[in-house]
Design an enzyme around this catalytic site. Structure first.
Site, PDB file in Angstrom:
ATOM      1  N   SER A  97      45.452  47.073  44.764  1.00 14.28           N
ATOM      2  CA  SER A  97      46.768  46.978  44.103  1.00 14.28           C
ATOM      3  C   SER A  97      47.134  48.306  43.449  1.00 14.28           C
ATOM      4  CB  SER A  97      46.796  45.837  43.079  1.00 14.28           C
ATOM      5  OG  SER A  97      46.614  44.594  43.712  1.00 14.28           O
ATOM      6  N   TYR A 124      42.116  35.008  53.059  1.00 17.76           N
ATOM      7  CA  TYR A 124      43.519  35.457  53.161  1.00 17.76           C
ATOM      8  C   TYR A 124      44.218  34.785  54.347  1.00 17.76           C
ATOM      9  CZ  TYR A 124      42.310  39.542  50.152  1.00 17.76           C
ATOM     10  OH  TYR A 124      41.904  40.381  49.134  1.00 17.76           O
ATOM     11  N   GLY A 146      50.338  48.879  42.001  1.00 16.67           N
ATOM     12  CA  GLY A 146      50.661  47.874  40.972  1.00 16.67           C
ATOM     13  C   GLY A 146      51.415  46.702  41.563  1.00 16.67           C
ATOM     14  N   ARG A 147      50.987  46.268  42.771  1.00 15.29           N
ATOM     15  CA  ARG A 147      51.639  45.159  43.486  1.00 15.29           C
ATOM     16  C   ARG A 147      53.128  45.455  43.662  1.00 15.29           C
ATOM     17  NH1 ARG A 147      47.769  40.394  42.645  1.00 15.29           N
ATOM     18  NH2 ARG A 147      46.105  41.422  41.552  1.00 15.29           N
ATOM     19  N   GLY A 148      53.431  46.734  43.831  1.00 10.37           N
ATOM     20  CA  GLY A 148      54.814  47.146  44.101  1.00 10.37           C
ATOM     21  C   GLY A 148      55.536  47.696  42.884  1.00 10.37           C
ATOM     22  N   HIS A 203      33.262  38.021  47.067  1.00 12.98           N
ATOM     23  CA  HIS A 203      34.658  37.982  46.616  1.00 12.98           C
ATOM     24  C   HIS A 203      34.779  37.666  45.127  1.00 12.98           C
ATOM     25  CE1 HIS A 203      38.939  36.980  48.294  1.00 12.98           C
ATOM     26  NE2 HIS A 203      38.988  37.752  47.245  1.00 12.98           N
TER      27      HIS A 203
END
Ligand SMILES: NC(=O)c1ccc[n+]([C@@H]2O[C@H](COP(=O)([O-])OP(=O)(O)OC[C@H]3O[C@@H](n4cnc5c(N)ncnc54)[C@H](OP(=O)(O)O)[C@@H]3O)[C@@H](O)[C@H]2O)c1
Length: 388
Positions: free
Chosen positions: A194, A54, A197-199, A115
């Site tokens: 998430s 990241y 929901g990623r926003g 990962h």
């Protein structure tokens, strides 16, 4: 904040992730991010997730938490060399761990997660390397990330993974079919990511929303076509449930994830104090069984509709010429590949190498890319229709 006990870790049921520091959700203000992490600690968050892949996230997180390092758990990840290239060979795992420790400015990692899969390295070898890191005290536990279910089961047979990291929200529910049962069967903790929901489940994203350049939601299949429309319908229903409890859509989305069996931590990725404070309010209350059941009935109708619509969309993309603009063609193929895999239209193992080929074309010059993209389209069409 409520907590779940996972072996010797007392994990806050809402955790905070650092994926946004990779720039995937647009540019972030680092000072505000630091305030957000400190506020999370004050509000009782004990679980912070990052990855060596990241960007500078490990160094940034390590500096912010230095004063309260021993009060929290740091989870990071290993395996990504660059892009879609993975290396989990024992030598690389051990070297990557030293590098993560140095970047984080810590002597130990609480949870070291595989990962992605590296098909070249036998699971026994990866587990051997992870166990030796546990024995030397450099990591306390290990877990697994984005792996196919059969690979996760293999890790559970050969080793003792603490956790499985999985995307899970009311908008992205596929993990419930195989991964949650697998966690229950092998006594592994499900760590959901998430979870807003990623926003999309926060009530701040609507039809026609334009994401800035570099934001992965420009390509993320959840934000395209019928998947986006379906997610927005789910978001509407989540908001409706929340109103009954005086909770915001984001809090309700997180509480729904926490209601799923085997989930011990709902990770969310806010980049400012206000979103963090809101999301922490996803903990400490529960959606009633009655409301969960009626939401479930709504979701099964949504699942059936989405399954039909997304299969039609994949066939539509693969059976007609791609758009002339290579970026639009690229986006359509990402959608078709991801959706075909998720909807079970072809085997994941078959599709992964094609996906890697596609990713490598994202930045290729237009004319060169066009022919290769069309070749990928034809091969995918053959896979989906069952031909060799
Ligand atoms: N996403 C992945 O592929 C992935 C994979 C493995 C692990 N993880 C881990 O899981 C963590 C959580 O996943 P995620 O970052 O995708 O979580 P997420 O919370 O579902 O998505 C983050 C996005 O949602 C927005 N958001 C969050 N809370 C909000 C709120 N209350 N109101 C409005 N917008 C809100 C954030 O906006 P702002 O920036 O404006 O706050 C950001 O754009 C990651 O940070 C990472 O550590 C993620």
């Amino acid at each position: 904040m409520r907590y779940n006990q996972c072996r010797d870790l007392r994990v806050s049921e809402v955790g905070v992730g650092c994926y946004s520091l990779a720039g995937v959700y647009g540019k972030k203000d680092l000072d505000e991010f630091a305030r957000m992490v400190r506020r999370a600690y004050e509000l009782g968050v004990t679980f912070f997730d990052t990855a060596d892949a990241y960007g500078d996230a490990e160094s940034i997180l390590g500096k912010i938490v230095r004063d309260f390092r021993s009060d929290i758990y740091i989870a990071t990840k290993v395996g990504v060399v660059s892009g879609a290239s993975m290396d989990l060979s024992p030598a690389r795992v051990k070297r990557a761990c030293e590098e993560s420790l140095a970047r984080l400015g810590t002597d130990y990692i609480d949870l070291y997660q595989v990962h992605f899969d590296d098909p070249k390295t036998p699971v026994e070898d990866v587990v051997g390397a992870l166990e030796s890191l546990v024995a030397s005290g450099k990591i306390r536990h290990y877990g697994v990330g984005h792996l196919p279910a059969d690979k996760i089961a293999r890790y559970a047979e050969v080793g003792r993974p603490l956790s499985v990291l999985m995307e899970l929200s009311a908008a992205t529910r596929d993990a419930r079919a195989k991964l949650l049962p697998l966690c229950r069967e092998h006594g592994m903790a499900a760590i959901a990511f998430s979870t807003t929901g990623r926003g999309i489940l926060t009530g701040t994203i609507r039809e026609g929303h334009v994401f800035p350049d570099g934001d992965i939601r420009q390509y993320d299949p959840l934000f395209q076509r019928e998947q986006f429309r379906s997610a927005l319908r789910v978001a509407g229903r989540v908001a409706e449930v929340g109103r009954r409890y005086g909770k915001t859509p984001a809090q309700t989305a997180i509480a729904w994830v926490l209601a799923q069996p085997a989930v011990v931590c709902a990770l969310t990725g806010p980049s400012n104090v206000s979103h963090l404070e809101e999301n922490v309010g996803g903990s400490g209350w529960r959606i009633s069984n009655e409301d969960l059941a009626s939401f479930e009935a709504f979701l099964s109708e949504e699942d059936a509709r989405l399954d039909r619509e997304r299969k039609e969309a994949v066939v539509g993309i693969l059976s007609s010429p791609l758009p002339a603009d290579p970026q639009a063609a690229f986006k359509d193929l990402v959608y078709a590949i991801d959706t075909a895999a998720v909807a079970g239209m072809c085997a994941e193992a078959q599709i992964v190498p094609v996906f890697e080929e596609l990713l490598a074309l994202q930045k290729a010059p237009g004319e060169q890319a066009a022919g290769k993209l069309d070749d990928i389209r034809r091969r995918l069409a053959a896979m989906v229709s069952g031909r060799p």
